[in-house]
Design an enzyme around this catalytic site. Structure first.
Site, short mmCIF file in Angstrom:
data_model
loop_
_atom_site.label_atom_id
_atom_site.label_comp_id
_atom_site.label_asym_id
_atom_site.label_seq_id
_atom_site.Cartn_x
_atom_site.Cartn_y
_atom_site.Cartn_z
N ASP A 167 -87.51 -77.93 58.36
CA ASP A 167 -86.66 -78.40 57.27
C ASP A 167 -87.07 -79.82 56.89
O ASP A 167 -87.25 -80.67 57.77
CB ASP A 167 -85.19 -78.36 57.69
CG ASP A 167 -84.25 -78.65 56.54
OD1 ASP A 167 -83.91 -77.71 55.81
OD2 ASP A 167 -83.84 -79.83 56.38
N ASN A 175 -84.60 -85.67 46.14
CA ASN A 175 -84.42 -85.14 44.79
C ASN A 175 -83.57 -86.07 43.92
O ASN A 175 -83.88 -86.31 42.75
CB ASN A 175 -83.75 -83.76 44.85
CG ASN A 175 -84.74 -82.63 44.68
OD1 ASN A 175 -85.84 -82.83 44.17
ND2 ASN A 175 -84.37 -81.43 45.10
N HIS A 180 -86.10 -83.86 40.11
CA HIS A 180 -86.46 -82.52 40.55
C HIS A 180 -87.94 -82.19 40.33
O HIS A 180 -88.53 -81.41 41.09
CB HIS A 180 -85.58 -81.47 39.85
CG HIS A 180 -84.17 -81.48 40.34
ND1 HIS A 180 -83.78 -80.94 41.53
CD2 HIS A 180 -83.05 -82.02 39.79
CE1 HIS A 180 -82.49 -81.10 41.71
NE2 HIS A 180 -82.01 -81.77 40.65
N ASP A 184 -90.10 -80.92 43.35
CA ASP A 184 -90.92 -79.70 43.40
C ASP A 184 -92.32 -80.00 43.91
O ASP A 184 -92.90 -79.23 44.68
CB ASP A 184 -90.99 -79.06 42.01
CG ASP A 184 -89.69 -78.40 41.59
OD1 ASP A 184 -88.79 -78.26 42.45
OD2 ASP A 184 -89.57 -78.02 40.41
N GLU A 211 -85.52 -76.24 51.00
CA GLU A 211 -86.54 -77.05 51.67
C GLU A 211 -86.83 -76.55 53.08
O GLU A 211 -87.34 -77.28 53.92
CB GLU A 211 -86.08 -78.52 51.72
CG GLU A 211 -84.86 -78.78 52.58
CD GLU A 211 -83.54 -78.67 51.84
OE1 GLU A 211 -82.58 -79.33 52.25
OE2 GLU A 211 -83.46 -77.91 50.84
#
Length: 296
Positions: A167, A175, A180, A184, A211
């Site tokens: 994770d 973010n 975003h 990404d 994630e």
């Protein structure tokens, strides 16, 4: 039929000789009308990969007096091939014996080309359905397909099976801070690192969602799984992905839960997966940027 190139023909059963074939055959295949003398001429002009099964099928059906169709690749005089559908009618005498075969050859190349494209598209779609569209690694569907199969293999062979659940630390804050689009890109870079660490052919890197990722490591013992986890951390550190809101350090880091098992008859794959997931959250609770390989 898809093509107007319907070429009539007739074969005498007793002599196995053509008594007629349409002149269109030369335009289609390049072989002159006069060169079609016997069934051997027909058979020899079938692609070698299709020849035996086509000839055996047609002969068997004809001997039974059964009308039939056969699709095969015919070889042109120039050495190319054309897909043919042969539609055959068996002409029988009053006593039931075979007198002759009459039929039509149809050029179905365009149809076959379209069918091949559809099959290729179906294969590509199937592959895409097992890939995460954002990161390009395997997706949860792929993991859920492969993991049970590898579990059974490990149980039957007595070999170890390891899982590493990963994770990204404080990804929500990443973010929120960078946006975003950058988030990404971070996911893609982390996925690339993890996929590189799981480079052996039997190993799988999959994105479970958000994630969270998983490495499925067949035939990997506890020490090797540790090494794999450390390798992931080293490769990620080398990327130097800045994370101003991490709370752990200045770079993007990950937390990991690790486990190894030689499955027995009483063990359950889902229970083992849940155990490794709990270890991940132990690593996060202990301060992140680390891995946990034992239960609290």
């Amino acid at each position: 039929m898809e093509s107007t190139k319907a070429i009539p023909w007739r074969i005498d059963w007793a002599t196995m000789r053509f008594t007629y074939i349409g002149p269109q055959i030369e335009e289609l295949l390049g072989w002159s009308q006069a060169s079609w003398l016997t069934v051997n001429d027909w058979a020899e002009r079938i692609h070698e990969e299709d020849r035996q099964k086509t000839v055996e099928f047609c002969v068997a059906q004809s001997q039974k007096g059964v009308d039939h169709e056969a699709d095969y690749r015919a070889i042109t005089r120039q050495g190319h091939h054309v897909w043919i559908r042969d539609v055959v009618h068996v002409v029988r005498r009053p006593d039931g014996s075979v007198e002759s075969l009459v039929g039509f050859m149809f050029d179905i190349s365009a149809r076959k080309e379209a069918e091949d494209k559809i099959v290729q598209l179906q294969r590509e779609l199937e592959l895409l359905s097992y890939r995460d569209s954002l990161t390009g690694v395997a997706n949860r569907r792929m993991f859920d397909t492969v993991y049970p199969a590898e579990w059974v293999k490990a149980r039957d062979s007595g070999h170890p099976l390891s899982l590493v659940i990963i994770d990204i630390d404080h990804f929500k804050q990443y973010n929120d801070h960078y946006g975003h689009v950058q988030g990404d890109e971070c996911l893609r870079r982390v996925a690339h690192v993890l996929n590189a660490a799981a480079a052996d052919p039997d190993e799988l890197c999959a994105r479970l969602g958000g994630e969270e990722f998983v490495l499925l490591l067949p035939g990997t013992d506890r020490e090797a799984a540790w090494s794999k986890a450390e390798r992931c951390r080293e490769l990620l550190a080398a990327q130097e992905i800045l994370h101003a809101c991490s709370g752990v350090g200045r770079l993007v880091t990950v937390s990991m839960g690790i486990g190894t098992i030689v499955p027995g008859a009483q063990d359950d794959a889902k229970v083992f997966l849940d155990r490794i997931d709990r270890r991940l959250y132990q690593a996060k609770s202990a301060g992140r940027d680390r891995f946990c390989d034992n239960d609290a």
